[in-house]
Design an enzyme around this catalytic site. Structure first.
Site, PDB file in Angstrom:
ATOM      1  N   ASP A 128      10.129 -30.118  -7.650  1.00 16.49           N
ATOM      2  CA  ASP A 128       9.787 -30.065  -6.680  1.00 16.49           C
ATOM      3  C   ASP A 128      10.145 -31.714  -5.480  1.00 16.49           C
ATOM      4  O   ASP A 128      10.155 -31.498  -3.833  1.00 16.49           O
ATOM      5  CB  ASP A 128       8.321 -30.851  -6.309  1.00 16.49           C
ATOM      6  N   GLN A 134       1.959 -25.894  -9.364  1.00 15.28           N
ATOM      7  CA  GLN A 134       2.351 -24.873  -8.699  1.00 15.28           C
ATOM      8  C   GLN A 134       1.303 -25.722  -7.789  1.00 15.28           C
ATOM      9  O   GLN A 134      -0.425 -25.918  -8.034  1.00 15.28           O
ATOM     10  CB  GLN A 134       1.776 -23.442  -8.727  1.00 15.28           C
ATOM     11  N   LYS A 160       9.225 -16.596  -8.740  1.00 14.98           N
ATOM     12  CA  LYS A 160       9.946 -18.046  -9.309  1.00 14.98           C
ATOM     13  C   LYS A 160      10.720 -18.106 -10.735  1.00 14.98           C
ATOM     14  O   LYS A 160      11.587 -18.390 -10.435  1.00 14.98           O
ATOM     15  CB  LYS A 160       8.894 -19.197  -9.136  1.00 14.98           C
TER      16      LYS A 160
HETATM   17  N1  GUN Z   1       2.518 -24.340  -2.768  1.00 10.34           N
HETATM   18  C1  GUN Z   1       3.356 -24.379  -1.744  1.00 10.34           C
HETATM   19  N2  GUN Z   1       4.647 -24.340  -1.682  1.00 10.34           N
HETATM   20  C2  GUN Z   1       4.755 -25.148  -2.617  1.00 10.34           C
HETATM   21  C3  GUN Z   1       5.302 -25.673  -3.133  1.00 10.34           C
HETATM   22  O1  GUN Z   1       6.589 -25.720  -2.261  1.00 10.34           O
HETATM   23  N3  GUN Z   1       6.008 -26.917  -4.202  1.00 10.34           N
HETATM   24  C4  GUN Z   1       4.510 -26.731  -5.237  1.00 10.34           C
HETATM   25  N4  GUN Z   1       4.524 -26.988  -5.921  1.00 10.34           N
HETATM   26  N5  GUN Z   1       3.443 -25.838  -4.662  1.00 10.34           N
HETATM   27  C5  GUN Z   1       4.164 -24.826  -3.459  1.00 10.34           C
END
Ligand code: GUN
Length: 300
Positions: free
Chosen positions: A121, A98, A54
């Site tokens: 998100d 995350q 990311k």
């Molecule tokens: N963990 C797995 N997928 C995601 C996501 O799309 N966002 C976040 N914040 N954590 C994740």
């Protein structure tokens, strides 16, 4: 005739290119640089890989990337203090914590501490409510990526019968709202659904998000249906050698691609769209907070 393969890598690259173009113009014309902060608590190896990719994609798009790696025993108040600091940092337009978090941290409390305007998100309860009532919100990245792929393939989705398999907060439920927003007739199927094959057989559009390898069978599909496979499941692959594994989706790709009209592969389908949509959401959040018109085609 075989199905059209919907290439998520290609389309994600196009979305990222579009985001990068807008970011470049925003910087040169207005002196604004979108910023994304990603917070990781603990040392889960899979999460570390996601967070790194990311950050890399954020920098590649010309944005500011900030990574906060916190120890696994970080207290809730320490994490909330960091979120408060990021909420008040005008150079940060998107905040992503995350998931999953270590057990001792209350995920709901932490997610809902993020400023909804910076919630890239789309997990904050305010954004869930806005999306559920058809208003402008931050939209979760994976379902947004699915919607973009569907719009790109079909043009209009109006009037299509869609079946979403899975009712998770991250994919299934927001996907339902997005498809309703695009005037589909939507059915939600889940683990308690009676006669799932019959339900799936009605659908012009199938979105599979259950996390069960190759569960959706080819003969469940209406001929010509569009299949979006959100699953990423690692399975043993003895044919590749001892101890080898491979990734498969929630759909039996081999057989489904003989019946479907179009289908996303795994890997290379929905997966690459998630990061592309995170960048799109960060740009959208930045434009909204600065009162700049947001680019078209990058949100619902
Ligand atoms: N963990 C797995 N997928 C995601 C996501 O799309 N966002 C976040 N914040 N954590 C994740």
């Amino acid at each position: 005739m075989g199905a059209t393969i919907i290439d998520g890598r290609d389309f994600a690259a196009a979305v990222r290119g579009k985001v990068t173009g807008h970011v470049t113009r925003l910087a040169s014309e207005q002196g604004i640089v979108p910023g994304l902060a990603v917070v990781l608590v603990g040392e889960d190896p899979a999460s570390q890989v996601y967070v790194r990719s990311k950050g890399k994609a954020t920098v590649e798009a010309g944005m500011k990337s900030v990574e906060h790696n916190l120890a696994a025993d970080t207290s809730e108040s320490e994490l909330l203090a960091l979120i408060d600091q990021l909420n008040n940092d005008s150079s940060i337009h998107g905040i992503l914590v995350q998931l999953p978090l270590p057990e001792h941290l209350n995920e709901g409390l932490v997610v809902n501490a993020i400023d909804p305007a910076k919630d890239v998100d789309g997990f904050h309860i305010s954004n869930v409510g806005l999306l559920g009532t058809g208003r402008k919100s931050m939209v979760p990245c994976t379902p947004l990526g699915c919607l973009m792929l569907l719009r790109n393939h079909h043009g209009s989705l109006s009037g299509l019968d869609a079946v979403v398999i899975g009712r998770s907060n991250i994919v299934g439920r927001p996907m339902v709202q997005l498809l309703i927003g695009d005037s589909c007739t939507v059915t939600v199927a889940h683990s308690r659904t009676r006669d799932l094959p019959e339900v799936v057989r009605r659908a012009d559009v199938v979105v599979a998000a259950v996390g069960r390898p190759a569960m959706v069978q080819g003969d469940w599909l209406k001929p010509g249906a569009t299949v979006i496979d959100v699953g990423i499941n690692r399975v043993d692959a003895p044919e590749r050698g001892v101890g080898k594994t491979r990734l498969v989706g929630d759909v039996d790709f081999e057989r489904a691609s003989r019946v479907a009209g179009a289908i996303t592969p795994v890997p290379g389908g929905v997966g690459p769209m998630t990061i592309a949509c995170l960048l799109a959401n960060t740009l959208t959040a930045c434009c909204r907070s600065n009162g700049v018109p947001e680019p078209e085609g990058l949100t619902a």
